[in-house]
Design an enzyme around this catalytic site. Structure first.
Site, PDB file in Angstrom:
ATOM      1  CB  CYS A 174      -1.146  -0.025   1.093  1.00 10.79           C
ATOM      2  SG  CYS A 174      -2.286   1.091   0.879  1.00 10.79           S
ATOM      3  CG  HIS A 207      -3.861  -3.341   3.348  1.00 15.31           C
ATOM      4  ND1 HIS A 207      -2.617  -2.813   4.124  1.00 15.31           N
ATOM      5  CD2 HIS A 207      -4.374  -2.089   2.941  1.00 15.31           C
ATOM      6  CE1 HIS A 207      -2.595  -1.729   3.943  1.00 15.31           C
ATOM      7  NE2 HIS A 207      -3.334  -1.091   3.393  1.00 15.31           N
TER       8      HIS A 207
END
Length: 502
Positions: free
Chosen positions: A330, A440
């Site tokens: 991310c 994630h």
């Protein structure tokens, strides 16, 4: 619907795990039970199957109860940003960035409405709600602004159990102080006390407990010992500092502790891999003697990049990228870009900044709304990092910004999700030792994780393990049941039987 609430004498007293423990026990006895926390402040969040965002703590509690996470278990999530500002998530959706005083004074009515709606929603599927408070209920400087403690107890007519952390010291003073600082009307709701995180012989506490019970007329129904063998997700970075990762193993994976680190539960599955040690490294640390480095998520990519440059970590990472795998997740993935374009300064006052330049790509902010969704796809091609073509991966996305690839290969062909940009075709990028993704939870995929760690084993001259059993997946249920048993064996469970009969 029956409501039971745990409040704490302080932050980090153990409310989260206490709620998880009781949810686990009640679920195992056949009750339809759900966790609930009206307002949570956390950088660790999760995307549900409905593409709603909620705190990872309530996700963990729902897993302990054996149920699917739902954003109504955590109707208000505050994600701290900068300068006393938080992003406010209401019932899974962003409601904007607000300063603390603005939120308290101008958003309170909307927040209460959302909390009431979520409580009503949960009534349809559950018979018992176990509620977690926030911080301490005795914050007398802002008692009338409460949205997470006695207001919720009054709203639900909940019985309250006070959880006190003896590991911090001063447990008896904290119990008595908390009790008598609470107005008498609300004080009557406190039905019992649990002393948490005790080390040693509990008999030494007897004189203090007798005095506490005499002063408050409230029973101490349990003394829960500190159990370092439990391995469960941490809620925030304060807890992360006391988390016991496996170190001193044959292979060391460094995780960069960014100043604004978020969603650090992404690394949890790696801690269950044989031969693998996890080392949290500061941006000021020497990054030598690592076998791989993970750059995790951050609540502010640009500001943390600036900190990397100031600390010297920026150049250290570029240097070691020639020798060991670098994996960004991310915000950590965005940092691998050549440049981060933020012309509107939506991320920070710095605007556009130079990235690490380890992947030929550019990240741009201000182009799209925040992406919140569960995602899935397949690895595009074999790589020297061990990843194999057509390996299925799932995860969840929580990001702002898009990433435009240059002369670099994408990592994942997307089946569901957005990934790098609005096209929704590809996610991530990979070039030699350097790799990144917006997913994630990428290491929660056993085959993906094992292929990566097996390549690290091969690099060190060790034998690869192959696709045996997933110790992480198996251990989660074991740990939740162990947590429930720890609670049951050290707390007077007849107290809860009586509560449920009332």
């Amino acid at each position: 619907m029956k409501y039971i609430m745990f409040q704490g004498t302080s932050s980090n007293a153990g409310k989260t795990l206490t709620v998880a423990a009781l949810c686990n026990l009640l679920s195992r006895k056949g009750y339809r039970v759900t966790p609930f926390k009206s307002q949570n402040m956390s950088l660790n969040s999760y995307t549900t199957v409905d593409n709603d965002e909620m705190s990872i703590a309530q996700v963990m509690q729902s897993e302990a109860a054996g149920i699917e996470p739902n954003c109504n278990m955590n109707p208000i999530l505050l994600k701290p940003k900068e300068d006393f500002t938080s992003q406010v998530i209401v019932q899974g959706k962003p409601a904007g960035n607000m300063r603390f005083d603005d939120y308290q004074n101008n958003f309170r009515t909307q927040a209460i409405k959302a909390i009431e709606e979520s409580l009503e929603y949960l009534k349809e599927d559950y018979d018992i709600t176990v509620i977690e408070g926030a911080g301490s209920p005795a914050e007398i400087n802002m008692y009338d602004k409460d949205l997470a403690n006695m207001l919720i107890a009054r709203m639900t007519d909940a019985d309250v159990i006070l959880v006190a952390d003896i590991d911090q010291g001063g447990v008896f003073a904290s119990i008595v102080g908390t009790y008598f600082l609470i107005p008498e009307e609300d004080r009557k709701r406190i039905k019992a006390v649990i002393i948490n995180k005790f080390r040693g012989n509990a008999d030494v506490l007897k004189p203090g407990i007798e005095k506490i019970e005499e002063l408050t007329n409230i029973p101490v129904i349990g003394i829960i010992p500190y159990d370092e063998t439990l391995n469960l997700p941490e809620e925030d970075s304060a807890s992360l500092s006391t988390h016991h990762f496996s170190e001193n193993e044959k292979i060391t994976i460094g995780t960069l502790r960014l100043p604004r680190i978020s969603n650090f539960t992404d690394i949890d599955p790696l801690d269950y891999e044989e031969d693998i040690g996890i080392k949290l490294v500061s941006i000021y640390d020497d990054l030598e003697d690592l076998d791989a480095l993970i750059i995790p998520g951050t609540r502010n990519t640009v500001n943390d990049l600036v900190e990397l440059k100031k600390s010297g970590a920026f150049d250290k990472i570029k240097k070691i990228s020639k020798e060991i795998p670098i994996f960004g997740i991310c915000g950590g993935y965005q940092m691998l870009s050549n440049n981060i374009i933020d012309e509107s300064c939506s991320e920070s006052k710095y605007g556009s900044v130079e990235g690490l330049g380890l992947l030929d790509m550019t990240t741009e902010f201000g182009q799209i709304e925040k992406v919140v969704q569960q995602s899935e796809g397949t690895i595009i091609k074999d790589s020297s990092l061990g990843f194999e073509k057509d390996t299925k991966v799932t995860g969840y996305e929580l990001h702002e910004g898009i990433t435009i690839l240059g002369d670099v290969e994408p990592l994942i062909k997307i089946k569901k999700g957005q990934g790098n940009d609005e096209s929704g075709l590809y996610d991530g990028a990979i070039n030699g030792n350097v790799c990144g993704t917006y997913f994630h939870g990428i290491f929660h995929n056993f085959e993906f994780r094992r292929k990566f760690t097996d390549q690290l084993r091969i690099n060190k001259g060790l034998k690869p393990l192959g696709l045996t059993k997933d110790d992480f997946k198996e251990s989660k249920r074991v740990n939740y049941d162990q947590l429930g048993d720890l609670f049951a064996n050290n707390v007077d469970m007849s107290f809860f039987k009586d509560l449920l009969r009332d």
